[in-house]
Design an enzyme around this catalytic site. Structure first.
Site, PDB file in Angstrom:
ATOM      1  N   ASP A  33       0.817  -1.217   0.000  1.00  0.00           N
ATOM      2  CA  ASP A  33       0.000   0.000   0.000  1.00  0.00           C
ATOM      3  C   ASP A  33       0.850   1.266   0.000  1.00  0.00           C
ATOM      4  O   ASP A  33       2.065   1.211   0.194  1.00  0.00           O
ATOM      5  CB  ASP A  33      -0.963  -0.006   1.201  1.00  0.00           C
ATOM      6  CG  ASP A  33      -0.283  -0.419   2.506  1.00  0.00           C
ATOM      7  OD1 ASP A  33       0.948  -0.391   2.582  1.00  0.00           O
ATOM      8  OD2 ASP A  33      -1.008  -0.763   3.461  1.00  0.00           O
ATOM      9  N   ASN A  67      -7.313  -2.665  14.328  1.00  0.00           N
ATOM     10  CA  ASN A  67      -8.702  -2.901  13.913  1.00  0.00           C
ATOM     11  C   ASN A  67      -8.807  -4.109  12.973  1.00  0.00           C
ATOM     12  O   ASN A  67      -9.859  -4.349  12.395  1.00  0.00           O
ATOM     13  CB  ASN A  67      -9.285  -1.647  13.243  1.00  0.00           C
ATOM     14  CG  ASN A  67      -8.546  -1.268  11.965  1.00  0.00           C
ATOM     15  OD1 ASN A  67      -7.595  -1.943  11.565  1.00  0.00           O
ATOM     16  ND2 ASN A  67      -8.978  -0.199  11.326  1.00  0.00           N
ATOM     17  N   GLU A  82      -9.529  -1.945   5.388  1.00  0.00           N
ATOM     18  CA  GLU A  82     -10.142  -1.592   6.662  1.00  0.00           C
ATOM     19  C   GLU A  82     -11.438  -2.382   6.878  1.00  0.00           C
ATOM     20  O   GLU A  82     -12.074  -2.810   5.909  1.00  0.00           O
ATOM     21  CB  GLU A  82     -10.462  -0.093   6.673  1.00  0.00           C
ATOM     22  CG  GLU A  82      -9.249   0.821   6.453  1.00  0.00           C
ATOM     23  CD  GLU A  82      -8.420   1.037   7.706  1.00  0.00           C
ATOM     24  OE1 GLU A  82      -8.236   0.085   8.491  1.00  0.00           O
ATOM     25  OE2 GLU A  82      -7.934   2.169   7.903  1.00  0.00           O
TER      26      GLU A  82
END
Ligand code: PGA
Length: 258
Positions: A66, A134, A141
């Site tokens: 990324d 998370n 995400e």
């Protein structure tokens, strides 16, 4: 799925570095999928040490997960710069064989398509991953639905908070990133996810709980035939005892685990 537990992140990293070294030594054209963040820093340091002892990267191709949208390659917080500083400039890998998404691309959709074509042309032999608090892998995400291929993502408040420590002016932190998608990550022939520290224990437990959920993107790794979670003592502390998991904890069994 394998789980390997080591007393410290340093020992865990030596294990992973040895696996990377073995791949690089064995394969004529190895392709490494690489990650950024605090977790792999020790791994890159170890690989640089191996290079100084004679390990060549001249035949290696790397593909990073990324990059932030809007950061130039030489921006101090860009992931291209991170990779240059921690690995690329210290080893003999030709720059043309290192790939990080271009966060400055004028046409981000075209950049995502270019990255997917790159991945199709260079199937990843070994993907290195960290895990966000998370449950994100790359910048995938938690969401109601996950994207399969390279895409632009809006970073969650939790990720912005976690990464703000790297930005002198957190207000200047990009709100978007380009990331490889879940399916692209799962297409790697082998995957190693490293997680270190007690602050990762809860998300490691959720990722390995047996339920696959878009709320914990890393949980999809359970569906991969060759994935290894490499953990230190802190990150494994909420896992159910090993006999329940049916996995080996070599250091635990040998009484070396503290
Ligand atoms: P960290 O980040 O290695 O800095 O904890 C991991 C991640 O967000 O994937």
């Amino acid at each position: 799925m394998k789980i390997r537990v080591f007393p410290t992140a340093e020992l865990a990293t030596v294990y992973v570095a040895a696996l990377v070294e073995s791949l690089i030594t064995r394969e004529p054209h190895p392709v490494l999928g690489l990650a950024t963040g605090a977790t792999p820093v020790l791994l890159y340091r170890q690989l640089v040490a191996f290079h100084r002892q004679g390990l060549s990267f001249a035949h290696v191709t790397t593909i990073n997960l990324d990059e932030y949208v809007g950061l130039a390659p030489d921006h101090p917080q860009s992931y291209r710069r991170f990779m240059e500083e921690h690995l690329f400039r210290h080893v003999d890998i030709p720059p043309t064989q290192t790939h990080v998404p271009n966060g400055m691309a004028a046409d981000l959709a075209a950049e995502c398509a270019r990255y997917d074509a790159l991945l199709a042309a260079h199937p990843i032999d070994l993907q290195i991953l960290g895990i966000g608090h998370n449950g994100h892998i790359g910048f995938n995400e938690p969401e109601g639905a996950l994207k399969t291929r390279t895409h632009v993502v809006t970073l969650t408040a939790e990720t912005l908070r976690a990464n703000a420590r790297y930005f002198p002016d957190p207000g200047a932190m990009p709100r978007q990133a380009i990331t490889m998608g879940l399916e692209s990550i799962l297409q790697a022939k082998a995957i190693i996810l490293m997680a270190f520290g007690a602050d990762k224990a809860q998300i490691v437990q959720a990722a390995l709980s047996g339920e696959v959920s878009t709320a914990v993107p890393a949980s999809f790794l359970q569906m991969h035939p060759n994935v290894t979670f490499v953990l230190d003592a802190g990150a494994c502390q909420l896992l159910t005892p090993p006999e329940h998991w049916g996995v080996s904890f070599p250091l635990l069994e040998q009484g070396q685990f503290t």
